[in-house]
Write an enzyme that holds these catalytic residues in place. Sequence first.
Site, PDB file in Angstrom:
ATOM      1  N   HIS A  36      28.722  66.628  81.400  1.00  0.00           N
ATOM      2  CA  HIS A  36      29.763  66.202  80.456  1.00  0.00           C
ATOM      3  C   HIS A  36      29.039  65.220  79.544  1.00  0.00           C
ATOM      4  O   HIS A  36      28.498  64.218  80.040  1.00  0.00           O
ATOM      5  CB  HIS A  36      30.921  65.547  81.214  1.00  0.00           C
ATOM      6  CG  HIS A  36      32.055  65.057  80.361  1.00  0.00           C
ATOM      7  ND1 HIS A  36      33.370  65.436  80.585  1.00  0.00           N
ATOM      8  CD2 HIS A  36      32.080  64.203  79.321  1.00  0.00           C
ATOM      9  CE1 HIS A  36      34.162  64.825  79.689  1.00  0.00           C
ATOM     10  NE2 HIS A  36      33.394  64.068  78.914  1.00  0.00           N
ATOM     11  N   HIS A  83      35.790  67.682  77.111  1.00  0.00           N
ATOM     12  CA  HIS A  83      34.684  68.171  77.950  1.00  0.00           C
ATOM     13  C   HIS A  83      33.706  68.973  77.090  1.00  0.00           C
ATOM     14  O   HIS A  83      33.993  70.100  76.688  1.00  0.00           O
ATOM     15  CB  HIS A  83      35.203  69.031  79.104  1.00  0.00           C
ATOM     16  CG  HIS A  83      34.092  69.532  79.984  1.00  0.00           C
ATOM     17  ND1 HIS A  83      33.508  68.750  80.959  1.00  0.00           N
ATOM     18  CD2 HIS A  83      33.406  70.703  79.984  1.00  0.00           C
ATOM     19  CE1 HIS A  83      32.533  69.433  81.533  1.00  0.00           C
ATOM     20  NE2 HIS A  83      32.449  70.622  80.956  1.00  0.00           N
ATOM     21  N   ASP A 134      27.787  52.299  84.844  1.00  0.00           N
ATOM     22  CA  ASP A 134      27.050  53.282  85.639  1.00  0.00           C
ATOM     23  C   ASP A 134      26.984  52.794  87.091  1.00  0.00           C
ATOM     24  O   ASP A 134      26.747  51.609  87.357  1.00  0.00           O
ATOM     25  CB  ASP A 134      25.642  53.481  85.069  1.00  0.00           C
ATOM     26  CG  ASP A 134      24.988  54.736  85.595  1.00  0.00           C
ATOM     27  OD1 ASP A 134      24.768  55.669  84.809  1.00  0.00           O
ATOM     28  OD2 ASP A 134      24.694  54.791  86.818  1.00  0.00           O
ATOM     29  N   HIS A 136      27.379  62.458  77.636  1.00  0.00           N
ATOM     30  CA  HIS A 136      27.505  61.012  77.828  1.00  0.00           C
ATOM     31  C   HIS A 136      26.342  60.296  77.190  1.00  0.00           C
ATOM     32  O   HIS A 136      25.241  60.836  77.063  1.00  0.00           O
ATOM     33  CB  HIS A 136      27.622  60.647  79.314  1.00  0.00           C
ATOM     34  CG  HIS A 136      26.548  61.195  80.184  1.00  0.00           C
ATOM     35  ND1 HIS A 136      26.549  62.484  80.645  1.00  0.00           N
ATOM     36  CD2 HIS A 136      25.415  60.620  80.682  1.00  0.00           C
ATOM     37  CE1 HIS A 136      25.473  62.689  81.397  1.00  0.00           C
ATOM     38  NE2 HIS A 136      24.759  61.576  81.430  1.00  0.00           N
ATOM     39  N   GLY A 163      16.510  65.468  83.057  1.00  0.00           N
ATOM     40  CA  GLY A 163      17.129  64.958  84.284  1.00  0.00           C
ATOM     41  C   GLY A 163      18.634  64.797  84.188  1.00  0.00           C
ATOM     42  O   GLY A 163      19.221  63.989  84.918  1.00  0.00           O
ATOM     43  N   CYS A 210      35.309  64.282  83.818  1.00  0.00           N
ATOM     44  CA  CYS A 210      36.715  64.595  83.505  1.00  0.00           C
ATOM     45  C   CYS A 210      37.631  63.967  84.572  1.00  0.00           C
ATOM     46  O   CYS A 210      38.709  63.453  84.248  1.00  0.00           O
ATOM     47  CB  CYS A 210      36.942  66.101  83.423  1.00  0.00           C
ATOM     48  SG  CYS A 210      36.325  66.865  81.901  1.00  0.00           S
TER      49      CYS A 210
HETATM   50  P1  5GP Z   1      22.496  61.716  83.583  1.00  0.00           P
HETATM   51  O1  5GP Z   1      21.411  61.678  84.624  1.00  0.00           O
HETATM   52  O2  5GP Z   1      23.283  63.006  83.654  1.00  0.00           O
HETATM   53  O3  5GP Z   1      22.021  61.407  82.198  1.00  0.00           O
HETATM   54  O4  5GP Z   1      23.452  60.508  83.918  1.00  0.00           O
HETATM   55  C1  5GP Z   1      24.492  60.555  84.831  1.00  0.00           C
HETATM   56  C2  5GP Z   1      24.767  59.137  85.227  1.00  0.00           C
HETATM   57  O5  5GP Z   1      26.014  59.098  85.879  1.00  0.00           O
HETATM   58  C3  5GP Z   1      23.734  58.536  86.186  1.00  0.00           C
HETATM   59  O6  5GP Z   1      23.127  57.409  85.582  1.00  0.00           O
HETATM   60  C4  5GP Z   1      24.546  58.184  87.425  1.00  0.00           C
HETATM   61  O7  5GP Z   1      24.155  56.962  88.022  1.00  0.00           O
HETATM   62  C5  5GP Z   1      25.958  58.121  86.898  1.00  0.00           C
HETATM   63  N1  5GP Z   1      26.987  58.487  87.861  1.00  0.00           N
HETATM   64  C6  5GP Z   1      26.990  59.573  88.669  1.00  0.00           C
HETATM   65  N2  5GP Z   1      28.114  59.605  89.405  1.00  0.00           N
HETATM   66  C7  5GP Z   1      28.834  58.512  89.050  1.00  0.00           C
HETATM   67  C8  5GP Z   1      30.091  57.993  89.478  1.00  0.00           C
HETATM   68  O8  5GP Z   1      30.799  58.559  90.321  1.00  0.00           O
HETATM   69  N3  5GP Z   1      30.507  56.842  88.894  1.00  0.00           N
HETATM   70  C9  5GP Z   1      29.763  56.182  87.954  1.00  0.00           C
HETATM   71  N4  5GP Z   1      30.272  55.057  87.470  1.00  0.00           N
HETATM   72  N5  5GP Z   1      28.577  56.645  87.533  1.00  0.00           N
HETATM   73  C10 5GP Z   1      28.121  57.792  88.073  1.00  0.00           C
HETATM   74 ZN    ZN Z   2      34.059  66.951  81.788  1.00  0.00          ZN
END
Ligand code: 5GP
Ligand code: ZN
Length: 115
Positions: free
Chosen positions: A99, A48, A32, A101, A94, A9
């Site tokens: 939020h 959200h 990412d 995605h 993991g 957010c």
């Molecule tokens: P999840 O593990 O929840 O499926 O994916 C979260 C993703 O967000 C991860 O691949 C991580 O690298 C990415 N991520 C976390 N913090 C940030 C950030 O501040 N900026 C960007 N661009 N990606 C982020």
């Molecule tokens: Zn959010």
Amino acid sequence: MTDSNCLFCKIIAGEIPSAKVYENEYVYAFKDINPQAPVHILVIPREHITSAAVINSDNSVWVSRCYEAIAEIAKQENLVGGFRVVSNAGADAGQTVFHLHFHILAGERLSDHMA
Ligand code: 5GP
Ligand code: ZN
């Protein structure tokens, strides 16, 4: 609705910088920060929603909007070789950011193993 404690957010609000790839009225997409493929883009709804685990008939339009954006992004980024879409939900998957995605992974022959 937004959540002031939510990282994504804050990215949508521009409070945390990100490398924008695409945006429209409903969706924001950015690179990412820790790419796991040559192309690694995150697609998020401006609403959200914590994860795929809470999608229902009232909020599923946000999933459609994300997938419509994914198709646009694939064209824009010329992902002619194909791409993979991943959405982690909960601890075993993991999920680290709560939020909803969608990861777009592309730019090389991806692993035959999805898990
Ligand atoms: P999840 O593990 O929840 O499926 O994916 C979260 C993703 O967000 C991860 O691949 C991580 O690298 C990415 N991520 C976390 N913090 C940030 C950030 O501040 N900026 C960007 N661009 N990606 C982020
Ligand atoms: Zn959010």
